[in-house]
Design a protein around this motif. Sequence first.
Motif, short mmCIF file in Angstrom:
data_model
loop_
_atom_site.label_atom_id
_atom_site.label_comp_id
_atom_site.label_asym_id
_atom_site.label_seq_id
_atom_site.Cartn_x
_atom_site.Cartn_y
_atom_site.Cartn_z
N MET A 1 0.85 -1.20 0.00
CA MET A 1 0.00 0.00 0.00
C MET A 1 0.88 1.25 0.00
O MET A 1 1.88 1.31 0.71
CB MET A 1 -0.91 -0.02 1.23
CG MET A 1 -1.98 1.07 1.21
SD MET A 1 -3.16 0.90 2.57
CE MET A 1 -4.08 -0.53 2.02
N GLN A 2 0.50 2.24 -0.80
CA GLN A 2 1.32 3.45 -0.94
C GLN A 2 1.28 4.31 0.33
O GLN A 2 0.23 4.56 0.91
CB GLN A 2 0.82 4.27 -2.11
CG GLN A 2 1.63 5.54 -2.37
CD GLN A 2 1.00 6.41 -3.44
OE1 GLN A 2 0.07 6.00 -4.12
NE2 GLN A 2 1.49 7.63 -3.58
N THR A 3 2.46 4.76 0.76
CA THR A 3 2.54 5.67 1.90
C THR A 3 2.41 7.10 1.40
O THR A 3 3.20 7.56 0.58
CB THR A 3 3.89 5.50 2.64
OG1 THR A 3 3.99 4.16 3.13
CG2 THR A 3 3.98 6.46 3.82
N ILE A 4 1.40 7.79 1.89
CA ILE A 4 1.17 9.19 1.51
C ILE A 4 2.04 10.13 2.33
O ILE A 4 2.67 11.05 1.81
CB ILE A 4 -0.32 9.56 1.70
CG1 ILE A 4 -1.23 8.68 0.83
CG2 ILE A 4 -0.54 11.05 1.39
CD1 ILE A 4 -1.18 8.97 -0.65
N LEU A 5 2.08 9.88 3.63
CA LEU A 5 2.83 10.76 4.54
C LEU A 5 3.45 9.91 5.64
O LEU A 5 2.79 9.07 6.24
CB LEU A 5 1.88 11.80 5.17
CG LEU A 5 2.46 12.71 6.26
CD1 LEU A 5 3.58 13.58 5.72
CD2 LEU A 5 1.34 13.58 6.86
N GLU A 26 2.30 6.88 10.23
CA GLU A 26 2.36 6.49 8.82
C GLU A 26 0.95 6.56 8.24
O GLU A 26 0.03 5.92 8.75
CB GLU A 26 2.90 5.06 8.68
CG GLU A 26 4.36 4.88 9.04
CD GLU A 26 5.30 5.33 7.92
OE1 GLU A 26 4.95 5.13 6.74
OE2 GLU A 26 6.36 5.90 8.23
N ILE A 27 0.79 7.34 7.18
CA ILE A 27 -0.52 7.47 6.54
C ILE A 27 -0.50 6.75 5.20
O ILE A 27 0.27 7.10 4.31
CB ILE A 27 -0.89 8.95 6.36
CG1 ILE A 27 -1.09 9.57 7.75
CG2 ILE A 27 -2.14 9.11 5.50
CD1 ILE A 27 -1.51 11.01 7.72
N GLN A 28 -1.34 5.73 5.11
CA GLN A 28 -1.42 4.91 3.90
C GLN A 28 -2.59 5.36 3.03
O GLN A 28 -3.63 5.80 3.53
CB GLN A 28 -1.59 3.43 4.26
CG GLN A 28 -0.54 2.89 5.21
CD GLN A 28 0.83 2.79 4.60
OE1 GLN A 28 0.96 2.69 3.38
NE2 GLN A 28 1.87 2.85 5.43
N LYS A 29 -2.42 5.23 1.74
CA LYS A 29 -3.42 5.67 0.76
C LYS A 29 -4.78 5.00 1.01
O LYS A 29 -4.85 3.82 1.29
CB LYS A 29 -2.93 5.34 -0.65
CG LYS A 29 -3.85 5.84 -1.77
CD LYS A 29 -3.26 5.55 -3.13
CE LYS A 29 -4.19 5.94 -4.27
NZ LYS A 29 -4.49 7.37 -4.28
N GLY A 30 -5.82 5.80 0.90
CA GLY A 30 -7.18 5.28 0.94
C GLY A 30 -7.82 5.18 2.30
O GLY A 30 -8.97 4.76 2.41
#
Length: 298
Positions: A1-5, A26-30
């Motif tokens: 899953m992509q890490t946004i921030l 850690e903020i993950q996409k979606g």
Amino acid sequence: MQTILSIQNLHKRYGRIQALKNVSLEIQKGNVYGILGPNGSGKSTTLGIVLNVVNKTSGAYSWFGGTMQTHEALKKVGAIIERPNFYPYMTAKENLELVCQIKGINYAKVREKLELVGLIERENSKFRTFSLGMKQRLAIASALLNDPEILILDEPTNGLDPQGIHQIRDIIKLIASQGTTILLASHLLDEVEKVCTHVLVLRKGEVLYSGSVNGMTSQQDFFELQADDVANLKLVLSKHPAVDKMEEDNGKIVVYLNNPLEASEMNRFLFDNKVVLNHLVKRKHSLEEQFLELTNNR
């Protein structure tokens, strides 16, 4: 899953005041993330740092896996961290078109976003005629004009009446359902519980909990039980290995567990031991109860 921030060990001092102490997230996409805490806990400071409007004392943060500089990354971020600020004598449509002009965004986005926040019928109304809730919805529309990867909201329902709160929450859920990642700061437990998938609990700049909302509320399942013979019910319950402790509350026995146990299993165990229940409810602690327990124990 992509890490946004990604936020690592953020510290912030204002003179003698330690506003943030070792905050990581850690903020993950979606997903929909809530930073939850009372006033003065460091929520707005955290948002200000990652939006490059507050200088950190130490620590680090990176956008989109560190693939771009902060000023470039922020072009993919929509944010509302202050009161909505539009020209009062201009209409909703005109205000959003001005934002498009400044940011180089196609005017076609204006109608799309006004529809999303439920203001299309008021597109030609002047901003000064809007209620506080409508102003906040227009601000959300403005923040979404560039189709951001992540939307950041600081106390999005602050000062709104119940109807306005409900409308903003529904909009947040709708935006999230369309794939936009959301990070919101709030002191309202109910808000985080209803709209967020993940929560970071802050108190005086320190992290008390970080993880899923469900993970926080499911840490302690418990039963409410009632039977005609309360003394015998307590005696039998004391023999079950999953029972951690019991307390009596308004004629019901509240049973706290140290291991997962289904309601059917509890019912069967008691029935096999000749206890017939007239009340059995399995509950989870609400986020409010968990939050108060966390903050009262620190």
